[in-house]
Motif scaffolding. Structure first.
Motif, PDB file in Angstrom:
ATOM      1  N   LYS A   1       0.836  -1.205   0.000  1.00 40.99           N
ATOM      2  CA  LYS A   1       0.000   0.000   0.000  1.00 40.99           C
ATOM      3  C   LYS A   1       0.872   1.258   0.000  1.00 40.99           C
TER       4      LYS A   1
ATOM      5  N   GLY B   1       3.338   1.440  -1.854  1.00 41.57           N
ATOM      6  CA  GLY B   1       3.872   1.494  -3.214  1.00 41.57           C
ATOM      7  C   GLY B   1       5.079   0.609  -3.455  1.00 41.57           C
ATOM      8  N   GLN B   2       5.346  -0.324  -2.550  1.00 37.35           N
ATOM      9  CA  GLN B   2       6.558  -1.144  -2.698  1.00 37.35           C
ATOM     10  C   GLN B   2       6.242  -2.569  -3.143  1.00 37.35           C
ATOM     11  N   TRP B   3       7.276  -3.250  -3.588  1.00 36.23           N
ATOM     12  CA  TRP B   3       7.142  -4.644  -4.058  1.00 36.23           C
ATOM     13  C   TRP B   3       8.347  -5.388  -3.514  1.00 36.23           C
TER      14      TRP B   3
END
Ligand code: NAD
Ligand code: 3PG
Length: 628
Positions: free
Chosen positions: A209, A211-213
């Motif tokens: 949430k 914005g990371q992976w």
């Protein structure tokens, strides 16, 4: 009608019973839980027993006292305050609608959420019942404020650590809980936390949430083949165990009170506390918060755990020393923790524990499923209504739980017990100074098969209430007796009579006091009376060393005289002349033409003048008037 009754003492007895005595023997089992003295609001159940039919003994259906002959309606249930108003039930936390509806059908329901302690205390004074969840602290102050009116606290859930049980007991307030309806929800939440923690679900979700992976960051651990220690193998603990076995885990458990065969039945081995915590890869907590379990997980216990252990807590925050857990997380002894409960709820915003990166936290959601909340609401609504109606609850937390069938069987003996207590205390000279009471139960049953807690409490009530302004019920009987320095000892004697009935006779002895009716004193010097239940009706069968046989209802005159012809007529004439109706009469004597006792039941209270006239009959040695 003349009858002879057998007791262990040698005596002869004859009894005369007028037709009026056949009608009713009213007493109140229910008022035992609810009656308050000094015209406080009461809830009252009256039982009427038929004189001639065992088949109309009261019985319970779904915990409601009924009798076999419903058309006669011998059970009358009043549930009102002295003003006749419906009981007021305060609900201080969100409760499922279905439960609220059950409550509304019975009483006036006020839902007031988020009350401050002061607001709760001020509201409680006008409430008969309070229903809470875990968020309301029901303190001594609440019971003090509700004194005289608050009769039951219902905990819509399992944990009662937010209720001051000692104070509740002292104030005669029953506490009931709803112990079963949220078990599955809590177990499912435990499993949800276990799996979510092992696979970093919450942390990776937050990271995405943001914005990371981060696939490498959130590599989890597998559960299959790992050892899970369940600490507290009760309702929730065992359901967690079942589910964890389905995940292929090796489940062990620690619970000092759990039966080993129950654990074995679901393939779980019960082990010691130390063995559980030293061998487990995952530890799931399911014990109640008590003085013994308070901070049971502390620096000491964390130090014994396997390095990298994972902990789940859906029980109570207080079982963990939270500062110690932070230290164990920081040092890596505890790799991860998944917590639904906290010492302080809600925890402070900057709680090191909640903020810890290796902690998964939920805001006490264990019981929060739609299904569990509806179930809990109905369960507690029914328990509270039952308590308000005076039924003994199956989920009482601070009163003896008596199985419905035992209660049904004991009902007439409960009435007998209170009347014997009431009668015995009136025989004490001055009515006070009672320190020691001995109760002897004669029964054909094995002593282990006779639960006398209810009978003892009723005798206590019968003795204490006429001489003090205490309000005694099943909840506070033992406490009140202790507080008043009254020691009640019990003895059970196995006699050769029918085991069909739970009790053959109850004997009440008051020791080391003088009696205002010397004939009530036995050879050993104590006041001694004995009673039996005959055809569902309590009877007085022995006074001192004299056998009598009178039904215990209305008022009673006990009169000792020389055994000679014409006495019944003479005393009966005096009463008749003063318009006092005799309901029954019984004469017991030691031997012919010696001393005799006349027990006379009267509907009205005779005037002093009438009693004096009885006393002045030449052959009358002493007499006493007793209110039943
Ligand atoms: N998070 C939630 O929303 C939620 C929901 C339901 C229950 N709970 C909590 O879960 C706990 C268990 O509930 P339950 O319904 O299974 O209760 P339960 O009474 O059925 O089980 C508790 C078990 O703990 C055992 N126990 C007592 N002292 C112990 C000790 N010192 N060491 C180990 N075991 C001990 C008891 O013998 C019992 O078997 C309670 O604290 C309850 O308040 C929390
Ligand atoms: O003890 C319980 O039943 C649970 O902790 C649930 O508490 P709650 O009713 O506040 O959700």
């Amino acid at each position: 009608m003349a009858s002879f009754s057998a007791t262990t003492k040698p005596f002869f007895s004859s009894s005369i019973t007028s037709s009026s005595s056949k009608s009713t023997s009213k007493s109140s089992l229910l008022s035992f839980l609810n009656t308050a003295v000094n015209s406080k609001p009461i809830l009252k159940l009256s039982l009427s027993h038929s004189h001639n039919s065992q088949s109309r003994r009261p019985f319970f259906v779904n915990n409601v006292l009924k009798t076999a002959d419903a058309s006669q309606s011998p059970v009358s249930l009043e549930s009102s305050s002295s003003s006749g108003a419906k009981p007021t039930i305060l609900v201080s936390e969100k409760l499922g609608e279905a439960g609220l509806q059950v409550l509304r059908d019975f009483g006036r329901v006020e839902c007031a959420y988020g009350l401050s302690p002061e607001e709760l205390c001020s509201k409680i004074a006008s409430c008969d019942a309070l229903i809470v969840r875990s968020g309301t602290k029901v303190t001594r102050q609440v019971f003090e404020a509700g004194k005289g009116r608050l009769k039951v606290v219902g905990r819509a859930g399992v944990g009662i650590d937010n209720v001051d049980l000692q104070a509740a007991t002292e104030f005669g307030c029953l506490v009931v809980n709803a112990p079963t309806a949220n078990t599955i929800a809590a177990a499912e939440h435990g499993i949800a936390l276990l799996t979510a923690m092992a696979r970093n679900v919450a942390q990776s979700d937050a990271s995405m949430k943001a914005g990371q992976w981060q696939r490498n960051q959130y590599v989890g651990v597998s559960m299959v083949g790992k050892t899970l220690a369940i600490m507290g193998f009760g309702k929730v603990g065992s359901e967690v165990a079942r589910r964890a076995k389905g995940l292929g885990m090796n489940v062990i458990a620690h619970d000092p009170y759990a039966p080993a065969d129950r654990a074995r039945a679901i393939g779980v081995e019960l082990v010691s506390f130390d063995e559980a915590i030293t061998t487990a890869d995952f530890i799931s907590l399911h014990m109640p918060l008590t003085p013994t379990t308070n901070k049971i997980f502390n620096d000491n216990s964390f130090a014994k755990m396997k390095k990298g252990v994972r902990i789940i807590n859906v029980a109570r925050g207080g079982v963990i020393d939270e500062d110690a857990l932070v230290r164990a997380l920081d040092s890596g002894i505890v790799a991860q923790a998944a917590l639904d409960v906290f010492t302080e709820e809600p925890p402070s915003r900057d709680s090191k524990l909640v903020q810890h990166k290796n902690v998964t936290a939920t805001p006490h959601l264990g019981a929060s499923t739609i299904e569990a909340q509806e179930g809990v609401a109905i369960e507690i609504a029914e328990a509270v209504l039952g308590a308000l109606k005076g039924e003994l609850s199956a989920t009482a937390v601070n009163a003896p739980m008596v199985a419905a069938e035992v209660l049904s069987e004991l009902a007439p003996y409960v009435v007998l017990a209170e009347k014997l207590g009431r009668l015995a205390v009136q025989l004490v000279s001055g009515g006070s100074g009672i320190k020691s009471v001995k109760v002897v139960y004669r029964s054909a049953r094995d002593p282990d098969d006779l639960d006398t807690r209810l009978l003892r409490a009723m005798i206590t009530k019968g003795i204490i209430e006429p001489i003090s302004n205490s309000y005694v019920n099943l909840v506070n009987a033992d406490f009140t007796a202790k507080q008043k320095g009254l020691r009640i000892s019990e003895e059970r004697m196995v006699v050769d009579s029918s085991p069909e009935f739970p009790v053959d006779s109850i004997q009440v002895q008051i020791c080391n006091v003088d009696s205002k009716f010397a004939s009530a004193t036995s050879e050993n010097g104590e006041i001694n009376i004995e009673g039996k239940v005959k055809y569902g009706v309590p009877h007085l069968t022995c006074v001192g060393s004299f056998g009598v046989d009178v039904s215990l209802e209305g008022n009673l005159i006990l009169c000792r005289q020389q055994d000679q012809p014409g006495m019944i007529g003479r005393v009966g004439n005096i009463l008749g002349h003063h318009n006092v109706n005799v309901s029954f009469m019984s004469v017991g004597r030691t031997s012919r033409r010696k001393q005799a006792i006349m027990a006379i039941g009267v509907d009205e209270e005779p005037s002093k003048d009438t009693l004096q006239k009885i006393g002045s009959v030449p052959a009358v040695d002493e007499f006493v008037f007793l209110k039943l």
